[in-house]
Design an enzyme around this catalytic site. Structure first.
Site, short mmCIF file in Angstrom:
data_model
loop_
_atom_site.label_atom_id
_atom_site.label_comp_id
_atom_site.label_asym_id
_atom_site.label_seq_id
_atom_site.Cartn_x
_atom_site.Cartn_y
_atom_site.Cartn_z
N ARG E 91 0.81 -1.22 0.00
CA ARG E 91 0.00 0.00 0.00
C ARG E 91 0.85 1.27 0.00
O ARG E 91 0.47 2.29 -0.59
CB ARG E 91 -0.95 0.02 1.19
CG ARG E 91 -2.09 -0.98 1.14
CD ARG E 91 -2.95 -0.89 -0.07
NE ARG E 91 -3.97 -1.93 -0.05
CZ ARG E 91 -3.78 -3.20 -0.45
NH1 ARG E 91 -2.61 -3.59 -0.91
NH2 ARG E 91 -4.77 -4.07 -0.41
N GLU E 94 2.03 1.70 -3.50
CA GLU E 94 0.92 2.16 -4.34
C GLU E 94 0.68 3.66 -4.15
O GLU E 94 0.49 4.40 -5.11
CB GLU E 94 -0.34 1.37 -4.00
CG GLU E 94 -1.53 1.78 -4.85
CD GLU E 94 -2.76 0.96 -4.50
OE1 GLU E 94 -2.76 -0.27 -4.78
OE2 GLU E 94 -3.72 1.52 -3.94
N SER E 117 16.00 14.03 1.82
CA SER E 117 17.01 13.00 2.10
C SER E 117 16.38 11.76 2.70
O SER E 117 15.46 11.86 3.53
CB SER E 117 18.05 13.55 3.08
OG SER E 117 19.01 12.55 3.38
#
Lengths: 149, 149, 149, 149, 149, 149, 149, 149, 149, 149
Positions: E91, E94, E117
């Site tokens: 997830r 995604e 960073s």
């Protein structure tokens, strides 16, 4: 009969002794009497060592003849793709994705059609002091090879 | 309405004028008043230029405002994987496959756990004369960044 | 019951004895009485040997019957993709990426629509002396097969 | 302003004229006064030509200056992976999968730790008559480069 | 001689003791006296621990010195690609596929050309109560690094 | 008949007008009256807009109805893999490779077996001032969903 | 407790006994009283055998009950991608790359929209004598299945 | 000057006329006076046609000389990987994944070490009536080639 | 100290006892008192079981506490890509390649912009008698989740 | 001569008219007089339509004969891999990664060694009201095919 110890197995033992004996690559390279990056790469499995180099390495690392035999073997020079994810290694590849085409263009402008050899080649690493934070300086130095039929 | 010219289209026109006008990257970098590798990479699409830099580049290359507008856009920094097959670029990646783990080990030994920045970073390229054939010397110079929580 | 030793395990023992006994592939090929490249490839696991060839190989290499049994097995001819990164092997593949379409065009021009067989096929390797440095000469020699319905 | 014609577009026009004018690569190579495989590869987009070579090629092929300009550009040397499926090209890669590790072992035995250069390199193709069917003979001839720090 | 226990082997033993002793990551992080996400990642193999941290971890987990030695080793930071299929991890990826280009655009708008960073960086996780169901809140907090030559 | 303008084509025109009119994503989000990250993602092609949102966006961006129609279409939410190489986006994925398994372990510890939703989900980005350099703070906030049969 | 022997381990023992006892697949198929290609595939791990078939196979091969138990298990039908490089297997895939779209067009022309089943399916192999060299004839024979809602 | 029409463009026009004129591959193959599968594959871009074949094909399909010229060109024989997902084509590949190693074993048993040629090769397709539903019968018929040095 | 048995090792022992004791998944699911597909997936390594469920499973399967301990561990939910080649599993993926975009369009039409949850989700499998042959009926039943900021 | 409009181009025009005329897939399926999921998939390019179906679809969508001709063509059934990233589609694939091996085991238990056909197959989608939020119910219904030689 057991086959010769593999180069990765030898490298794992080298790393083990580096840690247990508190050695530095610098110190081992001195013992082997070879350049620092070359020695590190060789002990990690990327170059064959001479019998004398292997012997010196095993002595300082307190490793046996089976490791010394392994270090003299011709390796297959390759890298497990998952290792390329490691951030310390990945940054070099990122830099080449960003600057690779520019380096190609500038090599052609300065030298003509050809490449920087990765065989007749040496790498060095240095620390450069800087007020905003010290810098890692890595130098690739390879013979220019022109496309020559 | 037409969208802003893409960075690859601008780069193709830059290369076209480089060739037709017989310019060198060195000369264009001087006109842009910026470092050589940076300027080459920027014109090939990897950095945004300031308005002044883009204007200077277009003037020396005799390119129009549409190219200048494109050169100021923020690019996506990536490389088509098929370009990595080109031997001049591939040799750098081969060197990293051979020496990457050694460079990682030596950075950790010298600096501690961290990386060479690829952002606070500069690259230089030079010719080093050598009796066996001149050499390409490429220097990667990046700030050390330690893993810091 | 243990299965027959795998071809990679047999190859590791072959390499072990090559190193420990200071043998050359040339000498082993003579003992096997077969061509040099063929013998090397077979011992590294790419061709089945006859019983006589396997026996001769094991004798000169001082290896047991379990290795001899393995060397006679039909192998699966394939290569681990990470081995293709090795620079000594990669250069051949690079040459084919650069010259492959040209070789295809020239085979079609000279022979018509078809291929060079990789089965009715032999490879040879030789050293060619040259004032600028000796050269590796590898000859691929395969029967032309035309597309024939 | 149009950019310089791409190397693939130029190659498509070269192939078009080869077909329409019934030319052979051999004849074009003679006109260009360069080796056969080199010329074929160059016209298919893998080498930059000199102005004189490009001009001679365009004259024999009856192609315009836009093609000639393209043929002089530095190409990116790479190959679309789907082309590697073509059986005429694939057989070479198959041979390297089968014989690559053997060639590596024999290069190391004969020359030491190093590679056959793919840059200081030439390829030749010939027909060898044989009672069982003529054979394609392809010779790779590259300078040996030893790993040298 | 056995090599130092690998980081994945150490992580498996850590998970074993977490389960058998009914410990929580929160409790172990307190014992180690380090941030929660950092400690969890370190014990799972992504950061080297100091000798004191490793010792405290092994004490609370009732693990031996061989694990403690392993936890101090510099790891290769990478992830097996099949683990990225796990829904709890997927997830996040995604979300980056959906929002990554937007985050890039907004970083450039607010900070200029550069990156967040991932080294000078910390992650935190929290539960946020919500009438429709509690929420997972993960915060990425990294220093802005501008492209600086 | 022409099909509806594709979402990528609409996004290219959005970027064009952002640049030419000197607009910020913040200002456009205000005009659209929607959250900043959501609006940016939607204009770059990852969410459908309502008619009112699309109309407001096109008005502030001075774009035509064809763009407005496109912005209301249901997109396929995906990302070209080469964009993931861009360093500004890549750092997020690197962080997940390093911390993903730790986040999974901590979600399970705090919430039980389940995931952070990427659908009932919001992202925010902020600047956090810091004496060592300002920081990018990105917050992922998604509803916990437990595995429930 | 040991798990049931894996299908690949059973296949390795089958191959071992085939070699040591000098058996042919034809003879084993007769003993199993099943079609030749089916029996070979089943013994190599691609089909479950009945108890009677497994028992007959183990008797003729002089293998134990542990192998017989394994041969009755439902396998996962898949192939290691590196095996597809083997030239004897690869030629079939090459033929499908060349003729696949034609076979699809001809199936649709003769049968309508649908497929040749690979489940209600049999394969046979035969030698066809030919003056230019005998031929391998492989027949795929599957039930036509039409797209039917 | 326009280049010769590509083989895929010619194939699209062939399909167009097949549909518009209600032709069958069988009828076109008769007009071309060549085997059915060969003709279909050739028109879809996988074989070069002779001038007479191309002319006959274009006459029956009512296509112009530009298509006829294209059909005579030497193609690159390859397949777009996404086409291999098509169920009608995929079933053949699935059958080879299941039966490939068995076919290899049986070829070696019957013929010795070698392959079925995919060049000296023909494919045929037939309908076989069956009370449970008619069957697709595809025959691969290739010359056996033994590994011969 | 040995680590907790891995989930794949536990699954292999589960399958072993299923076979040796002639159990069905239905019977084991009854013993565990959980849904059929859930129980099967959990025993194959995709869900953590409660202590009571693991204990009931081990009792009916006659497996030891080491397996029971393993079954309670949180797994990484992923699948080895080679398993996706298995025809019984592949057909589901093929169906999604063919119908996936249609399902997406219909979910958006009926429910709006969102997804079917794969977490708040259940699967069922049933046999449906049919005169032309019985049918496998698999039902995916997941909560609709709308994109909600 | 222009080739027949491609299926993707036809699908883009279908989507355009769906949006401009405010039609639903349900309404179009009624006009076509075919099942809902089948019609949606066919219009998106995955099934050939009959002339009558194509004509009815074009009438309700107000599209021309060129689209109608395209809708009757036999498609290649495949999906661009980047579309599989779309969350609405991805959840189905995730469910199969989690439950695929369980479904395989249960099909074998209930039906024996075989598969659910994806050809003699239908899909349905429904909304199921639920107090915690309505649910998407997708039913896969395919004929069982047993492995039959």
């Amino acid at each position: 009969m057991d086959p010769i110890m593999s180069r990765p197995d030898a490298a794992a033992l080298v790393r083990t002794q580096m840690s247990r004996k508190g050695l530095t690559w610098t110190k081992v390279a001195e013992a082997v009497d070879a350049p620092l990056v070359w020695t590190t790469a060789a002990l990690l499995g990327q170059h064959p060592m001479t019998a004398a180099q292997a012997s010196a390495a095993c002595e300082v690392l307190d490793l046996g003849d089976d490791v010394g035999e392994s270090l003299q073997q011709q390796p297959s020079r390759s890298i497990d793709p998952t290792l390329l994810q490691d951030p310390t290694i990945y940054r070099f590849n990122e830099a080449l994705a960003v600057y690779g085409p520019a380096l190609k263009a500038l090599i052609h402008e300065e030298f003509g059609d050809g490449i920087m050899s990765a065989i007749n080649f040496q790498v060095d690493i240095a620390r450069r002091a800087h007020p905003d934070g010290d810098r890692v300086v890595v130098t690739f130095d390879g013979k220019f090879l022109d496309y020559r039929w």
